[in-house]
Design an enzyme around this catalytic site. Structure first.
Site, PDB file in Angstrom:
ATOM      1  NE  ARG A   1      -2.972   7.883  -1.365  1.00  0.00           N
ATOM      2  CZ  ARG A   1      -2.913   6.767  -2.075  1.00  0.00           C
ATOM      3  NH1 ARG A   1      -2.710   6.812  -3.373  1.00  0.00           N
ATOM      4  NH2 ARG A   1      -3.070   5.588  -1.490  1.00  0.00           N
TER       5      ARG A   1
ATOM      6  CG  HIS B   1      -2.036   0.969   1.132  1.00  0.00           C
ATOM      7  ND1 HIS B   1      -1.845   2.323   1.197  1.00  0.00           N
ATOM      8  CD2 HIS B   1      -3.365   0.787   0.959  1.00  0.00           C
ATOM      9  CE1 HIS B   1      -3.022   2.930   1.065  1.00  0.00           C
ATOM     10  NE2 HIS B   1      -3.956   2.018   0.920  1.00  0.00           N
TER      11      HIS B   1
END
Ligand SMILES: Cc1cc2nc3c(=O)[nH]c(=O)nc-3n(C[C@H](O)[C@H](O)[C@H](O)COP(=O)(O)OP(=O)(O)OC[C@H]3O[C@@H](n4cnc5c(N)ncnc54)[C@H](O)[C@@H]3O)c2cc1C
Ligand code: SF4
Ligand code: SF4
Ligand code: FES
Lengths: 553, 225
Positions: free
Chosen positions: A345, A325
């Site tokens: 994000r 990740h």
């Protein structure tokens, strides 16, 4: 150490640079990469391409293929029990369907099977719901909006997976997705919605439509808690056995499934469970700490299902690729490796380097995003922590500049709370991140009904491979565990009609052991791992008991 | 003593551990192999409920072992299992009303508003508020306030009225999600379309394409702004 707002003076020097460029970044994103640029970056910086990441497997049905080192170490290891010592004529437990693993895939399989009238036993290593599913924060994908379709979803999935995904599995994933969301609504999952019921959906890395459904930043937790509650509401048809991991699959003389050997973690006894069908839903392998990476995964993510299934002859697919990740916590030390959800994000936070520069489009597919972060740190543009770890900033204050005050506490309560515990207010200061070991892209080979080459064995969830090809997109795994958990539950219920397993047998394990001995594998290695070993060397050197005496270890 | 080390007492026994560890990693540092008492290790599962006291302080504190830093003079014990009462129900047969709670969890109504639960909650949830909201039949508010509950059990262990707040709360959230939250109509519509066999052709067409053709289509995708 003197800290201000959770950070050291050295770190503040860099934060000030981030603050200085912040305003200019609100409206402007770093451009996305082309497929070709992405490929080149992966080859240079992604850990999958690092020399020595994999080695050739020397035993079993996928002999000769390249598999991640740490997994080969377990595949080339002996069983925990001597197959000749265990008495298979006495069974401790009998059930139609034995579900192994109590995460999202296992719980949905158990519910569907029980509702179709089967008697189910679900065994799990820790507690029901102590699983990666409980930890998923960001969301779950489904093409259920007007401007979206299962075909567009299909294209996103297969592009994200570098066009290597198994098409039938992707089809199942995208076609079942809306139904899964409806099922969860029926179970009472509290999705984020507008007043009129419209799902609030966001982009995830690699999506071309906003189809990420969420339940604040506890999406997996909310789903898992509802599923667990539902499993517990079926005491007549679902028997729950916790702290009893499976360590070996049992077949009969014809090679059909006949049950499993369980290990009582407390009494350390091995138990024989007889079942007509077995569903593996044991999840992933983060706790193997591939290449020494920290992980986001739960304590029991040790690839047990992979090992048991492989010994029984099921092939492996895509076990040379691993998902890191892009944004694991790099600071403070207590939470290093823990997940910083991609949803953050999606909501407007972006990675910036030590001097406050943008260097990547914030929502590239995961492998590309991760490789970009690694590149920054490897080329001297990372920020160093007091323990010497490197990371880049994830500029969270941008979120509220884009979406207004209060957006963080409302949309990311878990993230906000976790950082506040260490004095970091993410509405005001960025957080430091670095890639962390997250997801087992590959796994056991399955068909679209979760069946395998072993009659009666079904496999669903992270333990299986092929759905996501060489790289999974955010939100497709939670979706996958539910889609394939349901499918496994249905298929196993069909299978058990009219099948009676014969005598329980561990012949396949003996055969596997023979193969290991033929290539001189040292006898001191055993698998499955069950729990990772975090005991220090210094402690071990003093644990000097030579033999078991009574029950005192 | 080394600056970076602290003394902790695991179930009364003294160990010296680095000060930058969590309670969970400190126990492992001390030599414990945790079987119960750890799940996610990230603050999401509630498996690691721990009670502790600090030296020369009478106050009993509660927190998550995986999210709490060790402190010098910490006396601690884990609470790996809470023998709590839980009702069984068929969610399809219930309604989002206070009557359901009167029947399934009658003790909820004995809350004496002492606020002990709220003080015990490692998630900083206003536990008493959600219990009170249920009593007032404000299902939406109870569901909203209790949303971050990770079912660690610490509130229930301290409650003088012996309410199992977190089991009551999962029921309240499921009732809200199922009966009171507005249904997603676009989801329903897409499910109907799929049941009628729509979209299959489009997906199967993609399945039949060569990798090259797929790549072209992938690059040509339009991205929703
Ligand atoms: C921190 C985090 C965040 C994530 N966020 C997202 C997200 O936002 N969206 C998304 O789509 N995906 C996300 N993922 C990925 C996704 O959550 C998982 O891939 C998925 O939930 C796996 O489900 P599962 O049922 O296959 O396995 P799990 O949920 O891990 O369940 C496996 C279960 O099997 C048990 N088990 C293991 N071995 C044995 C054994 N030998 N015997 C018995 N039981 C055993 C385990 O203890 C566990 O209970 C995230 C993952 C993590 C770790
Ligand atoms: S409400 Fe109770 S069970 Fe839920 S997190 Fe708080 S203390 Fe734990
Ligand atoms: S601890 Fe029990 S009695 Fe006290 S406020 Fe909480 S629920 Fe009510
Ligand atoms: S181990 Fe899951 S909350 Fe601490």
């Amino acid at each position: 150490m003197d800290l201000k707002g959770g950070y050291t003076n050295e770190m503040w020097q860099s934060i000030e640079k981030v603050e200085a460029t912040r305003k200019s970044r609100v409206e402007k994103l770093h451009p996305a990469m082309s497929l070709e640029e992405g490929d080149a970056l992966l080859k240079k910086y992604h850990p999958d391409y690092k020399e020595g990441n994999t080695r050739e497997l020397r035993v079993g049905s996928s002999k000769g293929t390249s598999v991640v080192q740490e997994v080969v170490d377990l595949l080339e290891a002996y069983p925990r029990i001597d197959p000749d010592k265990i008495d298979l004529t006495k069974t401790d437990l009998e059930t139609d369907i034995l579900v192994i693993g109590g995460g999202g895939a296992g719980a949905s399989a158990a519910i569907i099977a029980a509702e179709s009238g089967a008697s189910v036993t679900i065994v799990t290593k820790l507690r029901l719901g102590d699983a990666n599913t409980m930890m998923a924060q960001g969301g779950i994908q489904a093409a259920d909006k007007e401007n979206d379709s299962p075909a567009i979803h299909y294209l996103d999935v297969i592009g994200g997976g570098h066009f290597r995904n198994i098409p039938e599995l992707v089809k199942a994933l995208v076609m079942d997705a809306p139904g899964v969301i409806g099922w969860l609504e029926d179970l009472g999952v509290m999705f984020d919605k507008e007043k009129d019921g419209t799902m609030i959906t966001l982009h995830g890395g690699g999506t071309s439509r906003k189809r990420m459904h969420s339940a604040r930043d506890y999406t997996g937790g909310e789903i898992m808690k509802c599923l667990r509650d539902e499993v517990q509401n079926h005491p007549d048809s679902i028997n729950i056995l916790e702290f009893s991991p499976a360590v070996e699959l049992l077949l009969d003389e014809d090679g059909k499934v006949s049950g499993a050997i369980l290990f009582n973690l407390e009494t350390e006894e091995y138990l024989v469970a007889r079942a007509t069908s077995v569903i593996f839903s044991t999840g992933g392998f983060g706790r193997l700490h591939i290449q020494g990476f920290p992980t986001t995964n739960h304590y029991g993510a040790t690839a047990d299902g992979l090992i048991m299934g492989y010994r029984a002859g099921v092939k492996l697919v895509f076990m040379d690729t691993v998902q890191y990740h892009p944004t694991g916590a790099a600071y403070p030390e207590q939470i290093v490796g823990q997940l910083v959800t991609e949803k953050i994000r999606g909501a407007g936070a972006e990675p910036v380097n030590v001097i406050g520069e943008q260097f990547v489009y914030p929502l590239e597919p995961r492998d590309i995003e991760a490789a970009s972060l690694i590149r920054e740190c490897a080329t001297g543009k990372g920020v160093e922590t007091p323990t010497g770890m490197k990371g880049v900033w994830l500029d969270t204050p941008l979120i509220e500049m884009k979406a207004g005050k209060g957006a963080i506490e409302k949309g990311f309560p878990a993230m906000f709370r976790q950082n506040m515990r260490f004095g970091i207010n993410i509405t005001e200061t960025p957080i430091l991140v670095y890639p962390t070991l997250h997801y087992q892209n590959g796994g056991l080979e399955i068909s679209d009904d979760c069946s395998t080459t072993v009659p009666g064995l079904y496999v669903a969830g992270e333990v299986s491979g092929g759905v996501h090809g060489r790289n999974r997109l955010m939100g497709n795994s939670l979706l996958g565990v539910l889609v394939f958990g349901q499918r496994a539950g249905r298929a196993a219920t069909e299978y058990i009609k009219g099948v009676t397993p014969g005598k329980l047998s561990l012949k396949h394990v003996k055969k596997y052991v023979k193969e290991l001995r033929e290539i001189d594998i040292a006898e001191d290695k055993v698998a499955p791992m069950v729990l990772p070993d975090y005991t220090r060397k210094e402690t071990k050197e003093k644990q000097l008991t030579t033999q078991y005496l009574g029950t005192l270890r | 003593m080394d600056d970076n080390m602290v003394r902790i007492y695991i179930m009364g026994k003294e160990y010296r551990v680095p000060s930058n560890l969590t309670i969970l990693t400190a126990m492992e540092y001390a030599g414990y192999q945790v079987k119960r008492g750890a799940g996610c290790r990230e603050g999401f599962c509630g498996a690691c409920a721990t009670v502790y006291r600090l030296e020369d302080d009478y106050k009993l504190r509660a927190d998550l072992a995986c999210q709490t830093k060790v402190e010098d003079g910490m006396f601690l014990a884990q609470l790996p299992f809470v023998p709590a009462q839980r009702a069984r129900y068929d969610i399809d047969q219930l309604s989002p009303t206070v009557g359901v709670f009167q029947r399934l969890y009658p003790e909820t109504f004995k809350c004496v508003s002492c606020n002990t639960c709220t003080k015990a909650c490692p998630q900083d949830i206003n536990v008493m508020d959600y219990v009170q909201a249920i009593i007032r039949e404000d299902i939406e508010r109870a569901a909203d306030i209790s949303f971050d509950c990770i079912m660690c059990g610490l509130c229930a262990m301290r409650c003088p009225a012996e309410i199992v707040q977190y089991n009551v709360a999962i029921l309240v959230r499921r009732l809200y999600g199922k009966y009171l939250a507005p249904r997603s109509l676009h989801t329903e519509k897409r499910i109907e379309e799929l049941n009628k066999g729509m979209w299959k052709k489009e997906v199967e067409e993609l399945m039949s394409l060569s990798e090259e053709e797929l790549k072209k289509r992938y690059k040509k995708r339009e991205k929703e702004a």
